[in-house]
Structure formats: structure tokens, C-alpha cells
Write an enzyme that holds these catalytic residues in place. Structure first.
Site, PDB file in Angstrom:
ATOM      1  CG  ASN A  68      -1.821   1.179   1.321  1.00 30.34           C
ATOM      2  OD1 ASN A  68      -1.730   2.111   0.499  1.00 30.34           O
ATOM      3  ND2 ASN A  68      -2.705   1.177   2.297  1.00 30.34           N
ATOM      4  N   GLY A 111       8.941   1.403   2.746  1.00 27.90           N
ATOM      5  CA  GLY A 111       7.499   1.325   2.486  1.00 27.90           C
ATOM      6  C   GLY A 111       6.847  -0.032   2.667  1.00 27.90           C
ATOM      7  CG  ASP A 113       2.448  -1.897   3.324  1.00 30.88           C
ATOM      8  OD1 ASP A 113       2.353  -3.045   2.836  1.00 30.88           O
ATOM      9  OD2 ASP A 113       2.264  -0.863   2.664  1.00 30.88           O
ATOM     10  CG  HIS A 186      14.886  -0.555  25.057  1.00 28.44           C
ATOM     11  ND1 HIS A 186      15.575  -1.732  25.253  1.00 28.44           N
ATOM     12  CD2 HIS A 186      14.594  -0.515  23.744  1.00 28.44           C
ATOM     13  CE1 HIS A 186      15.716  -2.360  24.100  1.00 28.44           C
ATOM     14  NE2 HIS A 186      15.124  -1.655  23.159  1.00 28.44           N
ATOM     15  NE  ARG A 264      13.044 -11.456  19.346  1.00 25.15           N
ATOM     16  CZ  ARG A 264      13.805 -10.377  19.438  1.00 25.15           C
ATOM     17  NH1 ARG A 264      13.290  -9.217  19.784  1.00 25.15           N
ATOM     18  NH2 ARG A 264      15.090 -10.445  19.196  1.00 25.15           N
ATOM     19  CG  ASP A 266      14.330  -6.635  22.054  1.00 31.95           C
ATOM     20  OD1 ASP A 266      14.913  -7.226  21.135  1.00 31.95           O
ATOM     21  OD2 ASP A 266      14.730  -5.556  22.535  1.00 31.95           O
ATOM     22  CD  GLU A 297      17.300 -10.499  21.398  1.00 34.72           C
ATOM     23  OE1 GLU A 297      16.767  -9.644  22.128  1.00 34.72           O
ATOM     24  OE2 GLU A 297      18.231 -10.247  20.634  1.00 34.72           O
ATOM     25  CG  HIS A 363      16.263  -8.432  13.545  1.00 36.36           C
ATOM     26  ND1 HIS A 363      15.797  -9.634  14.044  1.00 36.36           N
ATOM     27  CD2 HIS A 363      16.262  -7.571  14.585  1.00 36.36           C
ATOM     28  CE1 HIS A 363      15.509  -9.474  15.321  1.00 36.36           C
ATOM     29  NE2 HIS A 363      15.780  -8.251  15.682  1.00 36.36           N
ATOM     30  CG  ASP A 364      19.206  -8.542  16.812  1.00 39.27           C
ATOM     31  OD1 ASP A 364      19.309  -7.343  16.541  1.00 39.27           O
ATOM     32  OD2 ASP A 364      18.392  -8.986  17.642  1.00 39.27           O
TER      33      ASP A 364
HETATM   34 CA   LIG Z   1       3.573   0.966   2.172  1.00 35.08          CA
END
Ligand SMILES: [Ca+2]
Length: 403
Positions: A68, A111, A113, A186, A264, A266, A297, A363-364
């Protein structure tokens, strides 16, 4: 592999003695300090079948698929750089095929989503996926989303609640469950409670939600208050405060009530008073949603986190990276890898092992493809002269520090 069932009712220490047909005998011992394996014989919580038989696909929402285009610009409204008084800046909204910039970790948006994930559900199903793990989707000031501004609100750059509802319904219709990323340690500097403290000092009702070292302070000043790893954009929450616990656990329940299937969590090892926070989280989650999966994690071999009062299982880098990846890279011999796996499987109950979140990269971390010498991370296809060239833009800062 041999398997035997031993009737027992109490904890034992044991080793395995092998007798071969030609009379040879040898013992299989544990490889840790204690030569004996320990087994306590008790599964303290039930196995969730949908997890133990599941295959998970991780999605970093900004970078998976843009379904979108009208919501893309909304990422720029509440980016953290606009609030930060120490390191101000401007976020970047890129087209899908644009190259990454030095801001790509946190403030360059592409972008992706929720609607984009819904579009790809049939594709994911065709891969055999039964679980989707989403990186944070609640309102935040970054592309990664670990600086939560509002734990109860879907980030508008990812879509509307109607789109989220449709995604969950369509996923469930295909037999796919969805777990979300929950960041209780945090928040972000745009969190209303933190902004109230910034404005009103100890007159704020939220003063005890944080650890303020000096006031007044500038937003983003990691010396003025405690932040995750000293980072000013990630003020640490005081989870010893019952109000904070209520706020956070309420948010976890809110999204499970909405239709998510698991959580999950963190950096649970950094939470203040984990012995109070996690039992309360588990009890209240399982009371309302007994089938909800709770995965922490925790990067290391840590049986103490899966004794029935905290998590169902852990993010098993201890298996995926410490053993499998190092073996694949030739850093561990087959024998050493087998010994480590023996120790690994001897350390957890069977229910924990089968529900393990057994990832090799995320991603880590660097991705498995990169770890093994392939891929072209950071090199844009149209401009890259060759794979692995010096035009690689990848930062040398470990990803966990960049958050
Ligand atoms: Ca988007």
C-alpha cells in the site's frame, strides 16, 4: 541415533555405557565440567503442537513487500531524528529499488507494510511456512521499531488496524500463526510517558517509570538517563514499578486479544527484576491464551529461562550459530559439533527442545548467506560491478549496537 525410555520419577545424574558385540565398552560422558548428564524427568509445561511442528518465516516489515504505497510517507511523520536534540537529522523515504544509505539501519524507509505481507501469504504457504514472526509493528521512531512510542497502536506506516485484522484472518485461514515482537526493556523518546518526564521533571506522574540522572535534559542524551546500552534514543523502562508492568503486560495481552498467536520478547536478560516480570507475564498470558507461544531472545544455552515460569523456548542461536554455523564454516570439527549438540540436548527438557526457535541468522546477525561467503549485502544490483567488491556499504558496527 538410539532412543530409550527410562521410567523414573525423580532427578538423576547419568552417563551412557556402550557395549559393542566384540566386547568393547566405552562411556559417553557430558562435555561440561560435570562428566555426568543431569535429567530432572519433568516437563513442567505443555508442548504447543502448532509450535513444535512449525516452520517460521521472519519478516522485517519495512523491507518485505510494499502492499500500500499511500502509507509510505507516514514513516516520516514520527521519525526519532525529528525529536532528537543531540543527534537531529532527517529521515529518508526511498523507492523500493533505491540503494541503501548510511541511515539504512534506522531512518531510511522503504514502504513495506502489513498489506504487503497479506499479498504474499499464498507464496509463504507454498514454502511450507506455518508461523510468521514479525519484527516490531507498533508505533515507533525508526525503521527497526525497537524504540516503541505507543505499545498499543499499530504504526500507521505499516497500515491500519483493518489491514492488520485482514492479515491475521487470512493467515489463520491458511493455517499460519503470527507472533509479534515485544520490547519491554526500553521504549523510544517519542513515548508519551517519557516526553512527559522530559517536560515536567519529577512533577511528572511517570518520573519513576525511567532512570533519570539529570533534569532538565535533551531528548536523545544518553548521559542524562539510563538507556539500552547507553543509547539515548532507547530510554530504559523501570519494570520494577508495578505501573510499568501493568502498562507493558497490558500491551502484550492487548495484541493477543487482537488475534496474534504468540510473543517474541526482546532482551529479557536485561529486564529489571526478571523473576517478577516474566512469571507475571506468563501467568497472565497463559491464563487468557493457553495456546500462546512465549519465546525469549536469549542467545546462550540457558535452561534457567525455561523452567515453567518464564518462556516456552528461546531463540536458539546457541544451536544455530554456535554449533551449526561454526561447523558449516569449518571452525568446529564434526566431533566437537556433536559433543556440543549432545550437551545442548541434554540441557533442556524435550518440550523445550521441540518448541525451540532454531534460527541461524536474523535481523540481529549477518545473514547465513553472508556468513558463508555469498550474497551481495549492501551492493546495489544496478551499480555493483561485481559481488564482494569494495563498494560494499555495510557498516562495521554490529547491528545490535546500531539499534
Ligand atoms: Ca507501504
Amino acid at each position: 541415533m538410539w532412543r530409550a525410555e527410562v521410567p523414573l520419577v525423580e532427578p538423576i545424574e547419568y552417563y551412557i555405557l556402550l557395549n559393542s558385540t566384540d566386547g568393547e565398552r566405552f562411556a559417553v560422558l557430558n562435555t561440561s565440567e560435570n562428566p555426568f548428564f543431569t535429567f530432572d524427568g519433568v516437563d513442567r509445561f505443555p508442548q504447543l503442537e502448532w509450535v513444535s511442528n512449525g516452520i517460521t518465516y521472519q519478516i522485517f516489515p519495512d523491507r518485505f513487500n510494499d502492499g500500500n504505497r499511500s502509507n509510505n510517507v507516514l514513516a516520516l511523520d514520527h521519525d526519532e531524528l525529528l525529536l532528537n536534540q543531540v543527534n537531529p537529522g532527517k529521515p529518508i523515504l526511498s523507492d523500493w529499488s533505491d540503494p541503501i544509505t548510511p541511515l539504512h539501519c534506522c531512518h531510511q524507509y522503504f514502504g513495506g507494510d502489513i498489506a504487503g505481507i497479506t499479498e504474499k501469504l499464498d507464496y509463504l504457504r507454498s514454502l511450507g511456512i506455518t508461523i510468521i514472526y514479525l519484527n516490531p509493528i507498533t508505533l515507533s521512531g525508526s525503521a527497526h521499531g525497537y524504540d516503541t512510542y505507543d505499545y498499543y497502536r499499530l504504526d500507521p506506516k505499516f497500515g491500519t488496524e483493518e489491514e492488520l485484522r485482514e492479515f491475521l484472518d487470512e493467515a489463520h485461514r491458511r493455517g499460519i500463526r503470527v507472533i509479534f515482537d515485544f520490547v519491554p526493556n526500553h521504549c523510544g523518546i517519542g513515548n508519551p510517558a517519557f516526553l512527559d518526564v522530559w517536560k515536567n521533571g519529577n512533577g511528572s506522574p511517570y518520573w519513576d517509570w525511567f532512570f533519570i540522572k539529570q533534569w532538565p535534559f535533551k531528548l536523545g542524551d544518553g548521559n542524562a538517563y539510563v538507556g539500552w546500552w547507553g543509547i539515548g534514543s532507547l530510554p530504559k523502562l523501570n519494570t520494577a514499578n508495578p505501573e510499568v508492568r501493568e502498562y507493558l503486560i497490558g500491551a502484550a495481552l492487548h495484541w493477543l486479544d487482537f488475534g496474534f498467536d504468540g510473543i517474541r520478547v526482546d532482551v529479557p536478560n536485561e529486564i529489571l527484576k526478571p523473576g517478577e516480570f516474566f512469571p507475571e507475564l506468563r501467568e497472565r498470558v497463559k491464563e487468557r491464551h493457553p495456546e500462546a507461544y512465549l519465546v525469549g531472545e536469549i542467545w546462550t544455552l540457558s535452561p534457567e529461562w525455561v523452567q515453567g515460569d518464564r518462556f516456552d523456548s528461546l531463540m536458539n542461536y546457541a544451536l544455530g550459530r554456535d554449533i551449526l554455523l561454526n561447523y558449516a564454516k569449518g571452525l568446529l570439527s564434526g566431533e566437537a559439533a556433536m559433543k556440543m549438540m549432545g550437551r545442548y540436548y541434554a540441557s533442556y527438557g524435550e518440550n523445550v527442545v521441540v518448541m525451540g526457535f532454531n534460527l541461524i541468522s536474523s535481523h540481529d546477525t549477518s545473514r547465513i548467506l553472508t556468513d558463508l561467503g555469498g550474497g551481495s549485502l549492501g551492493i546495489h544490483r544496478r551499480t555493483s560491478p561485481s559481488r564482494g567488491s569494495s563498494s560494499c556499504r555495510r557498516s562495521s558496527i554490529p547491528s545490535r549496537e546500531r539499534r
